[in-house]
Design an enzyme around this catalytic site. Sequence first.
Site, PDB file in Angstrom:
ATOM      1  N   SER A 106       0.825  -1.211   0.000  1.00 53.28           N
ATOM      2  CA  SER A 106       0.000   0.000   0.000  1.00 53.28           C
ATOM      3  C   SER A 106       0.865   1.270   0.000  1.00 53.28           C
ATOM      4  O   SER A 106       2.036   1.256   0.386  1.00 53.28           O
ATOM      5  CB  SER A 106      -0.918   0.007   1.232  1.00 53.28           C
ATOM      6  OG  SER A 106      -1.709  -1.155   1.252  1.00 53.28           O
TER       7      SER A 106
HETATM    8  N1  SAM Z   1      -0.088  -5.314   4.250  1.00 55.13           N
HETATM    9  C1  SAM Z   1       0.570  -5.563   2.984  1.00 55.13           C
HETATM   10  C2  SAM Z   1       1.934  -4.952   2.908  1.00 55.13           C
HETATM   11  O1  SAM Z   1       2.349  -4.265   3.841  1.00 55.13           O
HETATM   12  O2  SAM Z   1       2.583  -5.184   1.879  1.00 55.13           O
HETATM   13  C3  SAM Z   1      -0.253  -5.142   1.801  1.00 55.13           C
HETATM   14  C4  SAM Z   1      -1.421  -6.014   1.634  1.00 55.13           C
HETATM   15  S1  SAM Z   1      -2.180  -6.098   0.055  1.00 55.13           S
HETATM   16  C5  SAM Z   1      -2.894  -4.500  -0.134  1.00 55.13           C
HETATM   17  C6  SAM Z   1      -3.522  -7.180   0.543  1.00 55.13           C
HETATM   18  C7  SAM Z   1      -3.077  -8.586   0.853  1.00 55.13           C
HETATM   19  O3  SAM Z   1      -4.192  -9.291   1.393  1.00 55.13           O
HETATM   20  C8  SAM Z   1      -2.634  -9.366  -0.373  1.00 55.13           C
HETATM   21  O4  SAM Z   1      -1.344  -9.861  -0.190  1.00 55.13           O
HETATM   22  C9  SAM Z   1      -3.666 -10.485  -0.472  1.00 55.13           C
HETATM   23  O5  SAM Z   1      -3.143 -11.688  -0.984  1.00 55.13           O
HETATM   24  C10 SAM Z   1      -4.091 -10.623   0.968  1.00 55.13           C
HETATM   25  N2  SAM Z   1      -5.385 -11.278   1.188  1.00 55.13           N
HETATM   26  C11 SAM Z   1      -6.552 -11.122   0.537  1.00 55.13           C
HETATM   27  N3  SAM Z   1      -7.511 -11.894   1.063  1.00 55.13           N
HETATM   28  C12 SAM Z   1      -6.938 -12.568   2.098  1.00 55.13           C
HETATM   29  C13 SAM Z   1      -7.405 -13.512   3.058  1.00 55.13           C
HETATM   30  N4  SAM Z   1      -8.663 -13.955   3.075  1.00 55.13           N
HETATM   31  N5  SAM Z   1      -6.533 -13.973   3.969  1.00 55.13           N
HETATM   32  C14 SAM Z   1      -5.250 -13.563   3.983  1.00 55.13           C
HETATM   33  N6  SAM Z   1      -4.741 -12.665   3.104  1.00 55.13           N
HETATM   34  C15 SAM Z   1      -5.579 -12.171   2.179  1.00 55.13           C
END
Ligand code: SAM
Length: 211
Positions: free
Chosen positions: A61
């Site tokens: 993000s």
């Molecule tokens: N917090 C992260 C960082 O600092 O890089 C950015 C996160 S990215 C915007 C959103 C993440 O949520 C993705 O890596 C995606 O694979 C994960 N995601 C989506 N649905 C999920 C779920 N049900 N359980 C775990 N992770 C999930």
Amino acid sequence: MDLALIRKSMVDDQLRNRGIKDRRVLEAFLKVERHKFVPEDLLDNAYADFPLPIGEKQTISQPYIVALMTEKLELKGTERVLEIGTGSGYQAAILAELVKQVYTIERFDALAKQAQATLLAMGYQNIKITVGDGTLGWPEEAPFERIIITAATPRVPQPLFEQLAEGGKMILPLGDFAGQVLTLVEKKNGQPHTQDICGCVFVPLVGKFGQ
Ligand code: SAM
């Protein structure tokens, strides 16, 4: 390229100037080397004012959004925090600077492995990563004083609200592809009290209690 200087400009221009005030949060952003969390070919943009791709069609993000979500959690240092959506591991590293213990769940094995390697190489001892559907939470480690969801969902996943401690705070983007609002949820007497923060754009939270 003086990355420490670029990091300081990011903190001053993108965070402080936009109203991030928590001294501990600003210090964490000065300390954590964001460039270690982005793919090598995007190094020049590591401190830029926008999200970046990290593989699997996911993103790290925008720094300001990471800071805003972190500040809204009002962290004191004693908390156990659950993050849903490890991604690159950057948000987990920022949290690890500010709390006692971070638990983070990622649905893509490849991203979790990469984040694990990055965080271990940086010496973090207070972050536990697991692969799975984060909408189910991490019941064995609950309750959590704080929960941060870094992917968008139309409603608060019920298991996560249940795993939030009484008096705890959760921050998440509520909505879908058509529009999302960054929302702070507090648990008071077992009930959710919500506050809208601002519009935002996140990848979807994909899971049993997500999209
Ligand atoms: N917090 C992260 C960082 O600092 O890089 C950015 C996160 S990215 C915007 C959103 C993440 O949520 C993705 O890596 C995606 O694979 C994960 N995601 C989506 N649905 C999920 C779920 N049900 N359980 C775990 N992770 C999930």
